[in-house]
Design a protein around this motif. Sequence first.
Motif, PDB file in Angstrom:
ATOM      1  N   VAL A   1     -31.687 -11.472   2.377  1.00  0.00           N
ATOM      2  CA  VAL A   1     -32.499 -12.217   4.152  1.00  0.00           C
ATOM      3  C   VAL A   1     -33.295 -12.734   2.907  1.00  0.00           C
ATOM      4  O   VAL A   1     -33.705 -14.091   2.932  1.00  0.00           O
ATOM      5  N   LEU A   2     -34.152 -11.894   1.979  1.00  0.00           N
ATOM      6  CA  LEU A   2     -35.305 -13.493   1.146  1.00  0.00           C
ATOM      7  C   LEU A   2     -35.064 -14.158   0.272  1.00  0.00           C
ATOM      8  O   LEU A   2     -35.109 -15.957   0.173  1.00  0.00           O
ATOM      9  N   ALA A   3     -33.154 -14.561   0.040  1.00  0.00           N
ATOM     10  CA  ALA A   3     -32.391 -15.256  -0.524  1.00  0.00           C
ATOM     11  C   ALA A   3     -32.804 -16.702   0.311  1.00  0.00           C
ATOM     12  O   ALA A   3     -32.674 -17.632   0.105  1.00  0.00           O
ATOM     13  N   THR A   4     -31.901 -16.109   1.448  1.00  0.00           N
ATOM     14  CA  THR A   4     -31.485 -17.631   2.470  1.00  0.00           C
ATOM     15  C   THR A   4     -32.905 -17.953   3.042  1.00  0.00           C
ATOM     16  O   THR A   4     -33.034 -19.071   2.836  1.00  0.00           O
ATOM     17  N   LEU A   5     -33.458 -17.099   3.058  1.00  0.00           N
ATOM     18  CA  LEU A   5     -35.272 -17.582   3.083  1.00  0.00           C
ATOM     19  C   LEU A   5     -35.947 -18.365   2.382  1.00  0.00           C
ATOM     20  O   LEU A   5     -36.352 -19.949   2.883  1.00  0.00           O
ATOM     21  N   CYS A   6     -35.952 -18.212   1.329  1.00  0.00           N
ATOM     22  CA  CYS A   6     -36.524 -19.200  -0.260  1.00  0.00           C
ATOM     23  C   CYS A   6     -35.821 -19.807  -0.126  1.00  0.00           C
ATOM     24  O   CYS A   6     -35.950 -21.376  -0.225  1.00  0.00           O
ATOM     25  N   CYS A   7     -33.964 -20.217   0.154  1.00  0.00           N
ATOM     26  CA  CYS A   7     -33.303 -21.431  -0.133  1.00  0.00           C
ATOM     27  C   CYS A   7     -33.524 -22.154   1.516  1.00  0.00           C
ATOM     28  O   CYS A   7     -33.278 -23.289   0.620  1.00  0.00           O
ATOM     29  N   GLY A   8     -33.911 -21.900   2.316  1.00  0.00           N
ATOM     30  CA  GLY A   8     -33.621 -22.549   3.481  1.00  0.00           C
ATOM     31  C   GLY A   8     -35.334 -23.451   3.579  1.00  0.00           C
ATOM     32  O   GLY A   8     -35.481 -24.451   3.460  1.00  0.00           O
TER      33      GLY A   8
ATOM     34  N   SER B   1     -26.560 -18.465  -0.399  1.00  0.00           N
ATOM     35  CA  SER B   1     -27.546 -17.322  -0.817  1.00  0.00           C
ATOM     36  C   SER B   1     -27.866 -16.249  -0.631  1.00  0.00           C
ATOM     37  O   SER B   1     -27.497 -15.114  -1.153  1.00  0.00           O
ATOM     38  N   PHE B   2     -27.236 -15.720   0.430  1.00  0.00           N
ATOM     39  CA  PHE B   2     -27.296 -14.084   1.757  1.00  0.00           C
ATOM     40  C   PHE B   2     -26.159 -13.715   0.257  1.00  0.00           C
ATOM     41  O   PHE B   2     -26.228 -12.117  -0.088  1.00  0.00           O
ATOM     42  N   LEU B   3     -24.893 -14.234   0.542  1.00  0.00           N
ATOM     43  CA  LEU B   3     -24.143 -13.441   0.473  1.00  0.00           C
ATOM     44  C   LEU B   3     -23.744 -13.016  -1.993  1.00  0.00           C
ATOM     45  O   LEU B   3     -23.565 -12.334  -1.806  1.00  0.00           O
ATOM     46  N   LEU B   4     -24.404 -14.626  -1.993  1.00  0.00           N
ATOM     47  CA  LEU B   4     -24.708 -14.167  -3.434  1.00  0.00           C
ATOM     48  C   LEU B   4     -25.850 -13.481  -3.985  1.00  0.00           C
ATOM     49  O   LEU B   4     -25.695 -12.305  -3.928  1.00  0.00           O
ATOM     50  N   ALA B   5     -26.768 -12.846  -2.973  1.00  0.00           N
ATOM     51  CA  ALA B   5     -27.982 -11.548  -3.120  1.00  0.00           C
ATOM     52  C   ALA B   5     -27.496 -10.279  -2.619  1.00  0.00           C
ATOM     53  O   ALA B   5     -27.980  -9.733  -3.557  1.00  0.00           O
ATOM     54  N   GLN B   6     -26.461 -10.616  -1.784  1.00  0.00           N
ATOM     55  CA  GLN B   6     -25.445  -9.301  -1.485  1.00  0.00           C
ATOM     56  C   GLN B   6     -25.126  -8.907  -2.428  1.00  0.00           C
ATOM     57  O   GLN B   6     -24.538  -7.341  -2.683  1.00  0.00           O
ATOM     58  N   HIS B   7     -24.737  -9.799  -3.055  1.00  0.00           N
ATOM     59  CA  HIS B   7     -23.218  -9.029  -3.906  1.00  0.00           C
ATOM     60  C   HIS B   7     -23.319  -8.099  -4.743  1.00  0.00           C
ATOM     61  O   HIS B   7     -22.919  -7.081  -5.438  1.00  0.00           O
ATOM     62  N   PHE B   8     -25.148  -8.803  -5.789  1.00  0.00           N
ATOM     63  CA  PHE B   8     -25.366  -9.039  -6.891  1.00  0.00           C
ATOM     64  C   PHE B   8     -26.724  -7.220  -6.154  1.00  0.00           C
ATOM     65  O   PHE B   8     -28.141  -6.977  -7.148  1.00  0.00           O
TER      66      PHE B   8
ATOM     67  N   ARG C   1     -35.199  -5.481  -8.120  1.00  0.00           N
ATOM     68  CA  ARG C   1     -34.236  -6.393  -7.757  1.00  0.00           C
ATOM     69  C   ARG C   1     -34.092  -7.243  -6.439  1.00  0.00           C
ATOM     70  O   ARG C   1     -33.908  -8.300  -6.490  1.00  0.00           O
ATOM     71  N   GLU C   2     -34.883  -6.169  -5.399  1.00  0.00           N
ATOM     72  CA  GLU C   2     -34.148  -6.961  -4.349  1.00  0.00           C
ATOM     73  C   GLU C   2     -35.357  -8.233  -3.709  1.00  0.00           C
ATOM     74  O   GLU C   2     -34.743  -9.323  -3.343  1.00  0.00           O
ATOM     75  N   VAL C   3     -36.785  -7.776  -4.314  1.00  0.00           N
ATOM     76  CA  VAL C   3     -37.298  -9.450  -4.178  1.00  0.00           C
ATOM     77  C   VAL C   3     -37.447  -9.828  -5.362  1.00  0.00           C
ATOM     78  O   VAL C   3     -36.896 -11.423  -4.804  1.00  0.00           O
ATOM     79  N   GLY C   4     -37.503  -9.831  -5.602  1.00  0.00           N
ATOM     80  CA  GLY C   4     -36.916 -11.139  -7.070  1.00  0.00           C
ATOM     81  C   GLY C   4     -35.740 -11.816  -6.947  1.00  0.00           C
ATOM     82  O   GLY C   4     -36.199 -12.982  -7.288  1.00  0.00           O
ATOM     83  N   GLY C   5     -34.994 -10.477  -7.358  1.00  0.00           N
ATOM     84  CA  GLY C   5     -34.061 -10.496  -7.280  1.00  0.00           C
ATOM     85  C   GLY C   5     -33.067 -11.881  -6.291  1.00  0.00           C
ATOM     86  O   GLY C   5     -32.269 -12.697  -6.630  1.00  0.00           O
ATOM     87  N   GLY C   6     -33.717 -11.350  -5.196  1.00  0.00           N
ATOM     88  CA  GLY C   6     -33.528 -12.166  -4.098  1.00  0.00           C
ATOM     89  C   GLY C   6     -33.731 -13.946  -3.494  1.00  0.00           C
ATOM     90  O   GLY C   6     -33.222 -14.709  -3.454  1.00  0.00           O
ATOM     91  N   CYS C   7     -35.562 -13.974  -4.479  1.00  0.00           N
ATOM     92  CA  CYS C   7     -35.889 -14.801  -4.238  1.00  0.00           C
ATOM     93  C   CYS C   7     -35.779 -15.540  -4.950  1.00  0.00           C
ATOM     94  O   CYS C   7     -34.908 -17.037  -5.103  1.00  0.00           O
ATOM     95  N   GLY C   8     -35.215 -15.512  -6.159  1.00  0.00           N
ATOM     96  CA  GLY C   8     -34.280 -16.049  -7.541  1.00  0.00           C
ATOM     97  C   GLY C   8     -33.585 -16.779  -7.267  1.00  0.00           C
ATOM     98  O   GLY C   8     -33.235 -18.107  -7.149  1.00  0.00           O
ATOM     99  N   MET C   9     -32.451 -16.058  -6.127  1.00  0.00           N
ATOM    100  CA  MET C   9     -31.220 -15.974  -6.625  1.00  0.00           C
ATOM    101  C   MET C   9     -31.291 -17.406  -5.556  1.00  0.00           C
ATOM    102  O   MET C   9     -30.180 -18.092  -5.138  1.00  0.00           O
ATOM    103  N   GLY C  10     -31.859 -17.191  -4.057  1.00  0.00           N
ATOM    104  CA  GLY C  10     -31.609 -17.965  -3.404  1.00  0.00           C
ATOM    105  C   GLY C  10     -32.518 -19.901  -3.400  1.00  0.00           C
ATOM    106  O   GLY C  10     -31.896 -20.711  -3.199  1.00  0.00           O
ATOM    107  N   LEU C  11     -33.588 -19.886  -4.317  1.00  0.00           N
ATOM    108  CA  LEU C  11     -34.384 -21.338  -5.631  1.00  0.00           C
ATOM    109  C   LEU C  11     -32.856 -21.628  -5.795  1.00  0.00           C
ATOM    110  O   LEU C  11     -33.158 -22.683  -5.851  1.00  0.00           O
ATOM    111  N   LEU C  12     -31.788 -20.666  -6.712  1.00  0.00           N
ATOM    112  CA  LEU C  12     -31.114 -21.000  -7.367  1.00  0.00           C
ATOM    113  C   LEU C  12     -29.930 -21.948  -7.051  1.00  0.00           C
ATOM    114  O   LEU C  12     -29.536 -22.825  -6.717  1.00  0.00           O
TER     115      LEU C  12
END
Length: 392
Positions: A235-242, A223-230, A183-194
Amino acid sequence: MLPVERIAFLLLIVCLTAMAARRLRLPYTIGLIAAGTALSLTGLLAGVALTKELIFSALLPPLIFEAAFYIPWTELRADSKPILLLATLGVLLATGLTAAGMHFLAGWEWQAATVFGTLIAATDPVSVIATFKEAGVHGRLRLLVEAESLFNDGTAAVLFGVVLAWASSGQVSVAHIGLDLLREVGGGCGMGLLVGFFVLWIAGHTDDHLVEIALTVVAAYGSFLLAQHFHCSGVLATLCCGLLLGNRGSLGSITDAGHEAVGSFWEFAAFLVNSVIFLLIGASEKDLLRELVHYGVPLLIATGIVTLGRGVAVYPLCALFARSPLAISLAHQHILFWGGLRGALALALVLGLPESLPRRAELIAVTFGVVAFSVIVQGLTVTPLLKRLKLH
């Protein structure tokens, strides 16, 4: 909320500190910590505290996004093996050694020792990137250090959640750990890319550089707040998004004028956020001075064992690539070791510890002490080390 006049005054202090630090040839971050300590003595920072919510919700997203935005994907992919190994196995090795050291040498319970090991193991992108920008480091060395600090933050944040759950409840199943990691890794990266693809799609329908700047701000925080909400890794979400916006945006989704404007905006934003973080670290150190003295022995042990843990995480893992095209020179390894600073992420994690956790006050004091040593002592000496190794 701060009155406008106080904000303006603090910005003036930031500017004067930056000018003085440059003239004295001191790291800017050191000047800000000193300024923060001085301001806290005058009461001008009364009511302003460094909290987990402030770091995670306001300060960390723009810094991660700005750093990731400028990492070239081709170079990152070429060095992905040593970077990911340092950011995963390296963090685990440093965590294990630090936890064992605090348990056997400082007499801490395994729960407190392991929590401390996880939150302090990762190098911090805030401190690392600020220091390397000031030192003018470029090329592969900067990529290795900055990219590792970004990725190992994600590893540490995910690992910290698992360890804290175990420390609080006393039991965590293997299945639960696996689901949490997924959830943390896959979800964070997925939401960042989304979020990143969504922002690129919108940016492709405008040539207004002001709108493009605003969209990157939405991407960084969204990206950061959406990932944190779920309950995923922000960190990984914003990293992938950036990474996505920085590399795909240059292919036409963001205009040339937009790229130049976005670069100038994020350079200023990083300067501003860094300034706030280090001012507040300085102010916090003053407030914790009595605790730092009281917990002097575990602080000394922690400083030594954390430094040793970083060495164990760097040199043996880099040796694995010694006979390959990805070999990392010994000089670069020394900088990876000594330039692995701690900072805002460790403070955010320790400040968010539950009140019921044993040794919470001691954990906070020792973490602040280790961060102070890292930023001040290592921060002051990393540039001379670069010069001695002829890397600057």
